[in-house]
Design an enzyme around this catalytic site. Structure first.
Site, PDB file in Angstrom:
ATOM      1  N   LYS A 187       2.707  -4.499  -5.148  1.00  0.00           N
ATOM      2  CA  LYS A 187       1.491  -4.531  -5.966  1.00  0.00           C
ATOM      3  C   LYS A 187       1.807  -5.122  -7.342  1.00  0.00           C
ATOM      4  O   LYS A 187       2.959  -5.333  -7.691  1.00  0.00           O
ATOM      5  CB  LYS A 187       0.897  -3.120  -6.072  1.00  0.00           C
ATOM      6  CG  LYS A 187       0.625  -2.447  -4.706  1.00  0.00           C
ATOM      7  CD  LYS A 187      -0.528  -3.079  -3.929  1.00  0.00           C
ATOM      8  CE  LYS A 187      -0.561  -2.750  -2.444  1.00  0.00           C
ATOM      9  NZ  LYS A 187      -0.836  -1.365  -2.103  1.00  0.00           N
TER      10      LYS A 187
HETATM   11  C1  LIG Z   1      -1.179  -0.340  -0.958  1.00  0.00           C
HETATM   12  C2  LIG Z   1      -2.554   0.107  -0.623  1.00  0.00           C
HETATM   13  C3  LIG Z   1      -2.913   1.455  -0.505  1.00  0.00           C
HETATM   14  C4  LIG Z   1      -1.892   2.565  -0.488  1.00  0.00           C
HETATM   15  O1  LIG Z   1      -1.066   2.573  -1.573  1.00  0.00           O
HETATM   16  P1  LIG Z   1       0.401   3.262  -1.452  1.00  0.00           P
HETATM   17  O2  LIG Z   1       0.851   3.291  -2.867  1.00  0.00           O
HETATM   18  O3  LIG Z   1       1.219   2.363  -0.592  1.00  0.00           O
HETATM   19  O4  LIG Z   1       0.212   4.609  -0.858  1.00  0.00           O
HETATM   20  C5  LIG Z   1      -4.235   1.781  -0.317  1.00  0.00           C
HETATM   21  N1  LIG Z   1      -5.181   0.828  -0.222  1.00  0.00           N
HETATM   22  C6  LIG Z   1      -4.881  -0.473  -0.286  1.00  0.00           C
HETATM   23  C7  LIG Z   1      -5.972  -1.485  -0.188  1.00  0.00           C
HETATM   24  C8  LIG Z   1      -3.563  -0.881  -0.465  1.00  0.00           C
HETATM   25  O5  LIG Z   1      -3.261  -2.184  -0.504  1.00  0.00           O
END
Ligand SMILES: *Cc1c(COP(=O)(O)O)cnc(C)c1O
Length: 374
Positions: A180
Site C-alpha cells: 500500500k
Molecule cells: C489491503 C486491503 C485490505 C486489507 O488490508 P490488510 O492491511 O491487508 O488487512 C482491505 N481492503 C482492500 C481493498 C485492500 O486492498
C-alpha cells in the site's frame, strides 16, 4: 522479479523505529497519538485511530456502525475479500452490487437497487486508488438510513471534488500493508468524523474497555477500575509500527508524486495499443494510484500473466469477485450476479507500480507486455 508493489524504506524510517525500541513505550504510547495526528492531516482533520491491519479497521468500522445479525451491508465484489468478510463476521448479510465499467468502483445505481430497509452500511471501495462516487453513494446510503463506509485501503492521499479521502464517508478505513502507499508492515487505521462513533471504535479496538468514571456503571471501586460494556478485541497498533508509519507519512507527497508520474508514463507508453484498455480517471478526482490496472481483451489475460511472470515481472490480478470465494458460494451466492465486476476480473492485470520502480524497469514491463500482445 519486479513485484507489482513493494515498500519504500529509508534509513530515516529505520532510525524512527529504533528510537522507539530504545524508549519507554513499545505500545499505547506517544508514537500512536503522533501517527494518528499525522494521519488526520490527510483526512481534512477527521480524527483517526490506528489499528493492526486494514482488515481490523474494517472489522472495527462495522462494529462502530452497529452492524450485526439481521443487517445487510451493500458493497462491491471487486475488492479484497476482507471488505465483505468482516461484515459477515459481524453476522450481517453481504449484498454485492455491481461496479462501474470504467473505474471498477461500486456503481451508485446498482447500490441504490440493492439497499433495503435492513441495509445498515453501504461500503465503497476506492479501487486502485481512484475514489468512488461518494456524493451519489451518500445519497443512496441516506435514502436507506444506512451509514456510508469507505474502504480506502488503496487511496490514502486521494481527493474527490477537492475533498480528501477520509472526510467523505461516515467511517473510512486504511491499510498499511507493504504494497500500500504507506506501510507499517502490518497496520491500518480508521477516520471517523462522528464523535460517538469514534468512541465506539476506540473501545472496540481496546477490548471494549470503558475507563472514564463518568461513563462507568459502577465507578466507586478505585483508580484501577475499568469496565467492558460491549465486547471488543485487541487491535492496537504498537508504537514501534506507528513510528514507522509517521516517518512514512512524511514521504507520502513524494510517494504520490512518483506513482502519478509512473501512471502518466504507462498511459503514454501504452496509449492506443490494440486489445488493451488503460485505467480511466474521472475529471473531478485526484487519485492516489495504488494499482495500475489494465484490461486485456481477447481472452488473453491468463497468457499475458503467465508470460510476464516467466519474464520476471510480477504482474498481479486484483481481484477475484469476492462472492466467488467458496465461503460465499457455500452461503448460496452464485456466479453471474455482478456481470460487470466479473468481466472486469476476467480481463484485469495490475502492472508493477511502486515508488522505487525505475523508468528502466517500467520500460522493461512495457516491452514485455507489448511483446506478448504483439
Ligand atoms: C489491503 C486491503 C485490505 C486489507 O488490508 P490488510 O492491511 O491487508 O488487512 C482491505 N481492503 C482492500 C481493498 C485492500 O486492498
Amino acid at each position: 522479479m519486479i513485484p507489482y508493489g513493494r515498500q519504500s524504506i529509508t534509513e530515516d524510517d529505520v532510525r524512527a523505529v529504533a528510537e522507539v525500541l530504545r524508549g519507554d513505550w513499545l505500545t499505547t504510547g506517544p508514537a500512536v497519538t503522533a501517527f494518528e495526528a499525522g494521519l488526520a492531516r490527510w483526512t481534512g482533520g477527521v480524527p483517526c485511530l490506528a489499528v493492526t491491519s486494514g482488515t481490523a479497521a474494517l472489522h472495527v468500522a462495522y462494529a462502530a456502525a452497529g452492524v450485526g445479525p439481521g443487517d445487510e451491508v451493500v458493497t462491491s465484489p471487486l475488492t479484497f475479500v476482507a471488505t465483505a468478510a468482516t461484515a459477515a463476521l459481524r453476522g450481517a448479510r453481504v449484498v454485492f452490487a455491481d461496479v462501474r465499467d470504467d473505474t471498477g468502483n461500486l456503481d451508485p445505481d446498482a447500490a441504490g437497487a440493492a439497499v433495503t430497509g435492513r441495509t445498515r452500511a453501504v461500503t465503497a471501495v476506492d479501487y486502485a486508488g481512484h475514489p468512488a462516487d461518494y456524493d451519489e453513494l451518500r445519497a443512496v446510503a441516506d435514502r436507506a438510513g444506512a451509514l456510508l463506509v469507505g474502504d480506502a485501503a488503496h487511496s490514502l492521499g486521494a481527493s474527490y471534488k477537492g475533498r480528501p479521502v477520509g472526510s467523505l464517508a461516515d467511517v473510512t478505513t486504511f491499510s498499511f500493508f507493504p504494497t500500500k502507499t504507506v506501510t507499517t508492515a502490518e497496520g491500518g487505521a480508521l477516520a471517523l468524523p462522528h464523535g460517538e462513533r469514534f468512541t465506539r471504535a476506540a473501545r472496540f479496538r481496546n477490548h471494549g474497555l470503558v475507563r472514564d468514571p463518568a461513563e462507568q456503571r459502577d465507578p466507586g471501586h478505585g483508580g484501577w477500575h475499568q469496565e467492558v460494556h460491549d465486547f471488543g478485541l485487541n487491535y492496537r497498533l504498537p508504537d514501534v509500527l506507528c513510528a514507522l508509519g509517521l516517518s512514512q507519512l512524511g514521504r507520502l507527497p513524494a510517494f504520490l508524486a512518483r506513482r502519478a508520474e509512473l501512471v502518466a508514463r504507462y498511459d503514454a507508453l501504452l496509449a492506443g495499443v490494440a486489445g488493451l484498455r488503460l485505467p480511466e480517471r474521472l475529471p473531478y478526482v485526484e487519485p492516489a494510484w495504488h494499482l495500475y490496472p489494465v484490461r486485456i481483451g481477447g481472452g488473453r489475460r491468463r497468457e499475458v500473466y503467465d508470460r510476464m511472470r516467466a519474464a520476471g515481472i510480477g504482474a498481479q490480478v486484483n481481484y477475484i469477485p469476492a462472492y466467488w470465494h467458496p465461503v460465499f458460494e457455500d452461503l448460496g451466492y452464485r456466479r453471474g450476479m455482478c456481470p460487470r465486476a466479473e468481466a472486469y476480473y476476467a480481463e484485469e492485470l495490475s502492472l508493477p507500480l511502486f515508488p522505487g520502480l525505475t523508468d528502466a524497469q517500467q520500460d522493461r514491463v512495457v516491452e514485455c507486455l507489448l511483446a506478448v500482445l504483439g
